[in-house]
Design a protein around this motif. Structure first.
Motif, PDB file in Angstrom:
ATOM      1  N   TYR A 101       0.827  -1.214   0.000  1.00 21.69           N
ATOM      2  CA  TYR A 101       0.000   0.000   0.000  1.00 21.69           C
ATOM      3  C   TYR A 101       0.864   1.268   0.000  1.00 21.69           C
ATOM      4  CZ  TYR A 101      -4.290   2.603   0.634  1.00 21.69           C
ATOM      5  OH  TYR A 101      -5.358   3.444   0.428  1.00 21.69           O
ATOM      6  N   ILE A 102       1.926   1.255   0.797  1.00 22.57           N
ATOM      7  CA  ILE A 102       2.807   2.430   0.847  1.00 22.57           C
ATOM      8  C   ILE A 102       3.442   2.663  -0.527  1.00 22.57           C
ATOM      9  CG2 ILE A 102       4.976   3.330   1.817  1.00 22.57           C
ATOM     10  CD1 ILE A 102       4.128   1.926   4.474  1.00 22.57           C
ATOM     11  N   CYS A 103       3.922   1.560  -1.158  1.00 26.95           N
ATOM     12  CA  CYS A 103       4.530   1.703  -2.497  1.00 26.95           C
ATOM     13  C   CYS A 103       3.493   2.247  -3.480  1.00 26.95           C
ATOM     14  CB  CYS A 103       5.021   0.351  -3.015  1.00 26.95           C
ATOM     15  SG  CYS A 103       6.456  -0.246  -2.155  1.00 26.95           S
ATOM     16  N   TRP A 104       2.281   1.723  -3.386  1.00 33.31           N
ATOM     17  CA  TRP A 104       1.220   2.111  -4.320  1.00 33.31           C
ATOM     18  C   TRP A 104       0.902   3.617  -4.216  1.00 33.31           C
ATOM     19  CZ3 TRP A 104      -1.475   1.674  -8.442  1.00 33.31           C
ATOM     20  CH2 TRP A 104      -2.737   2.244  -8.536  1.00 33.31           C
ATOM     21  N   VAL A 105       0.662   4.058  -2.975  1.00 34.72           N
ATOM     22  CA  VAL A 105       0.275   5.458  -2.783  1.00 34.72           C
ATOM     23  C   VAL A 105       1.448   6.380  -3.127  1.00 34.72           C
ATOM     24  CG1 VAL A 105      -0.571   7.171  -1.125  1.00 34.72           C
ATOM     25  CG2 VAL A 105      -1.484   4.860  -1.076  1.00 34.72           C
ATOM     26  N   THR A 106       2.666   5.972  -2.714  1.00 36.96           N
ATOM     27  CA  THR A 106       3.834   6.803  -3.011  1.00 36.96           C
ATOM     28  C   THR A 106       4.020   6.934  -4.522  1.00 36.96           C
ATOM     29  OG1 THR A 106       4.843   5.868  -1.044  1.00 36.96           O
ATOM     30  CG2 THR A 106       6.296   7.104  -2.486  1.00 36.96           C
ATOM     31  N   PHE A 107       3.843   5.820  -5.223  1.00 39.64           N
ATOM     32  CA  PHE A 107       4.003   5.834  -6.677  1.00 39.64           C
ATOM     33  C   PHE A 107       2.971   6.780  -7.308  1.00 39.64           C
ATOM     34  CE2 PHE A 107       3.231   3.646 -10.880  1.00 39.64           C
ATOM     35  CZ  PHE A 107       4.411   4.090 -11.456  1.00 39.64           C
ATOM     36  N   GLN A 108       1.740   6.710  -6.832  1.00 37.66           N
ATOM     37  CA  GLN A 108       0.708   7.589  -7.399  1.00 37.66           C
ATOM     38  C   GLN A 108       0.982   9.064  -7.084  1.00 37.66           C
ATOM     39  OE1 GLN A 108      -1.509   6.737  -9.671  1.00 37.66           O
ATOM     40  NE2 GLN A 108      -0.629   4.692  -9.516  1.00 37.66           N
ATOM     41  N   VAL A 109       1.501   9.324  -5.858  1.00 42.22           N
ATOM     42  CA  VAL A 109       1.850  10.714  -5.510  1.00 42.22           C
ATOM     43  C   VAL A 109       2.941  11.217  -6.454  1.00 42.22           C
ATOM     44  CG1 VAL A 109       2.891  12.202  -3.736  1.00 42.22           C
ATOM     45  CG2 VAL A 109       1.196  10.505  -3.069  1.00 42.22           C
ATOM     46  N   MET A 110       3.926  10.341  -6.710  1.00 43.04           N
ATOM     47  CA  MET A 110       5.028  10.754  -7.592  1.00 43.04           C
ATOM     48  C   MET A 110       4.522  11.032  -9.009  1.00 43.04           C
ATOM     49  SD  MET A 110       7.944   8.230  -6.136  1.00 43.04           S
ATOM     50  CE  MET A 110       8.819   8.120  -7.658  1.00 43.04           C
ATOM     51  N   LEU A 111       3.654  10.139  -9.508  1.00 40.69           N
ATOM     52  CA  LEU A 111       3.123  10.372 -10.857  1.00 40.69           C
ATOM     53  C   LEU A 111       2.327  11.672 -10.915  1.00 40.69           C
ATOM     54  CD1 LEU A 111       1.839   6.825 -11.939  1.00 40.69           C
ATOM     55  CD2 LEU A 111       3.869   8.015 -12.752  1.00 40.69           C
TER      56      LEU A 111
END
Ligand code: NDP
Length: 460
Positions: A85-95
């Motif tokens: 979940y952390i990877c997912w949300v962080t990735f979306q924030v970065m995009l």
């Protein structure tokens, strides 16, 4: 002074209530208490009772099971799920914040990049970086590259961690809503667009800040509504399809239909993300638990129930039924899209356009803001807007029904979506009409006389 619609602010007529009546407060308390339980109940029913909503109740009432047994069988938060979940949300924030939109440079007709939102009640016009389509494409491209080439993780990863991920989504949902509440007291993005009712529960639920932001670009509403929730929607469905393949060696036509129809809806959302800036979510609602928790938990978990159900109950539809459902979904989508498009075109061109090949007819209307400024606007009575006052909702409901019908009639659980959407959109319709009636007064009455029905001509 007269100003055309959309270019002026009428403080006081927009946004949520300033005062809380007992009914609103009771509804807020009910939703705050029961919504997380409803989500848990649905997901647990699938996990432990093969998607039967009645069996857990019968089991407990007959004494075959205790609530503690059900709870003890529920998978708890795991490190694996937390990491995903952390990877997912962080990735979306970065995009969202690091990759400026390039899609609008090569996709004809797509409106992306920096766009302006509507005027807020306090008269602010926010700028948004519209790059949701790009985020969706990059995320899904990586998903497919992983599934077919790299195999870093299984495509069933979402299904396999679905309940542990639910705890993560809840933590984020509550954290972001609480943060938004504290932020509105300590460092609001635009203090003039805050609404304090003095009732803590109501303010927490319905939000205080209108458009909370961190820095210049991180807009809470745009981010949480679209990503991670709606980007995840199609991935969640892919994960369900992959699980069917793993369990049964094939993907049923019902699962393919759910993936296709909901995929069209999701892609439509991102293709029209700039248009979304002008919808009620952005122009009317404040950012509180209703949007924050709703986007993190309610949307990804309850909007995807059909795919989840089909993992437990694979339904192979007859060709006639599959084609019928596909047609219902596509016609619903067409009505939904064209109705929204007609209003957008009509408003953008101030009525100087063609609707169904003819110059549109409309009702001239006016409204006055609290500072006494008179504004002029037009309400179209041509095209789908002459058929019913909210025919876009009707199309949306037809599409929603199509998703549910893919699951057959053995259980009620997959029909939650159409029941919920009917309540949501009927309530939204009434809420919007209340607002329009107080905004346009007698002119709104003329409009409702010309177009007497809300959703279904001759019925409602
Ligand atoms: P609409 O796009 O229908 O916008 C309503 C506003 O349009 C009114 O407040 C009024 O605003 C203006 N308007 C009303 N009648 C007319 C007319 N005849 N001519 C011109 N303008 C008119 O509402 P939403 O923002 O709620 O919905 C947008 C879409 O999002 C819908 O298609 C809906 O189905 C979908 N949706 C989906 C949800 C989901 O969870 N899947 C949830 C909510 C919405 P003004 O003050 O400018 O006159």
């Amino acid at each position: 002074m007269s100003i055309p619609n959309g270019s002026g602010a009428s403080q006081g007529q927009w946004g949520r209530a300033w005062e809380v009546d007992w009914f609103s407060l009771a509804s807020v308390l009910f939703l705050l208490t029961f919504s997380p339980l409803i989500v848990y109940y649905f997901i647990m029913s699938c996990d432990q009772y093969h998607c039967s909503l009645m069996d857990p109740i019968v089991d407990v009432l007959m004494g075959n099971s205790h609530l503690s047994d059900i709870w003890n069988k529920t998978p708890f938060l795991s490190w694996k799920a937390a990491n995903i979940y952390i990877c997912w949300v962080t990735f979306q924030v970065m995009l969202y914040i690091l990759v400026p939109d390039f899609c609008h440079k090569f996709l004809p007709g797509y409106v992306g990049g920096i766009q302006e939102g509507a005027v807020t009640p306090a008269g602010t016009v926010n700028k948004y970086e519209i790059n949701g389509l790009q985020a969706w494409i990059i995320t899904h491209a990586l998903w497919f590259v992983n599934a077919y080439y790299f195999h870093w993780f299984s495509p069933t990863i979402i299904f396999d961690n679905w309940i542990p991920l639910l705890w993560c989504a809840n933590i984020l949902g509550y954290a972001v809503s609480t943060f938004a509440m504290i932020k509105s007291y300590l460092f609001p993005s635009n203090p003039n667009d805050c609404k304090f009712t003095g009732n803590l529960f109501y303010d927490y639920m319905m939000g205080i800040e209108f458009n909370p932001r961190i820095g210049k670009w991180f807009d809470f509403k745009l981010f949480f509504n679209g990503r991670p929730g709606i980007v995840a929607w199609t991935l969640i469905n892919f994960s369900y399809a992959a699980k069917q393949q793993e369990l049964y060696g094939q993907v049923t036509n019902s699962m393919i239909l759910v993936n296709v129809l909901q995929g069209i809806y999701v892609l439509d959302f991102f293709w029209n993300e700039a248009w979304y800036l002008k919808t009620i979510d952005i122009c009317h609602d404040h950012f509180g638990w209703y949007l924050g928790w709703g986007d993190c938990v309610w949307l990804p978990y309850l909007y995807t129930l059909q795919g989840l159900y089909l993992v437990y109950h694979p339904v192979q539809l007859s060709t006639a039924n599959a084609v019928g459902i596909l047609l219902l979904g596509l016609v619903g989508y067409y009505i939904f899209r064209m109705t929204n498009h007609q209003k957008d075109l009509f408003r953008r061109t101030d009525g100087n356009c063609k609707i169904w090949g003819k110059k549109p007819q409309y009702i001239e209307c006016s409204y006055t803001s609290v500072d006494g400024t008179k504004y002029y606007s037009k309400l179209m009575i041509s095209g789908f807007w002459g058929v019913a006052r909210h025919f876009n909702y009707t199309g949306d409901l037809m599409g929603s029904l199509a998703y549910c019908l893919t699951c057959g009639f053995e259980h009620i659980l997959p029909y939650f979506y159409i029941i919920y959407m009917t309540i949501l959109l009927t309530h939204r319709c009434i809420r919007d009409e209340h607002r329009c009636s107080s905004k346009y007064g007698n002119d709104w009455k003329r409009y409702t006389t010309a177009v007497p029905y809300r959703l279904i001509p001759g019925v409602f």
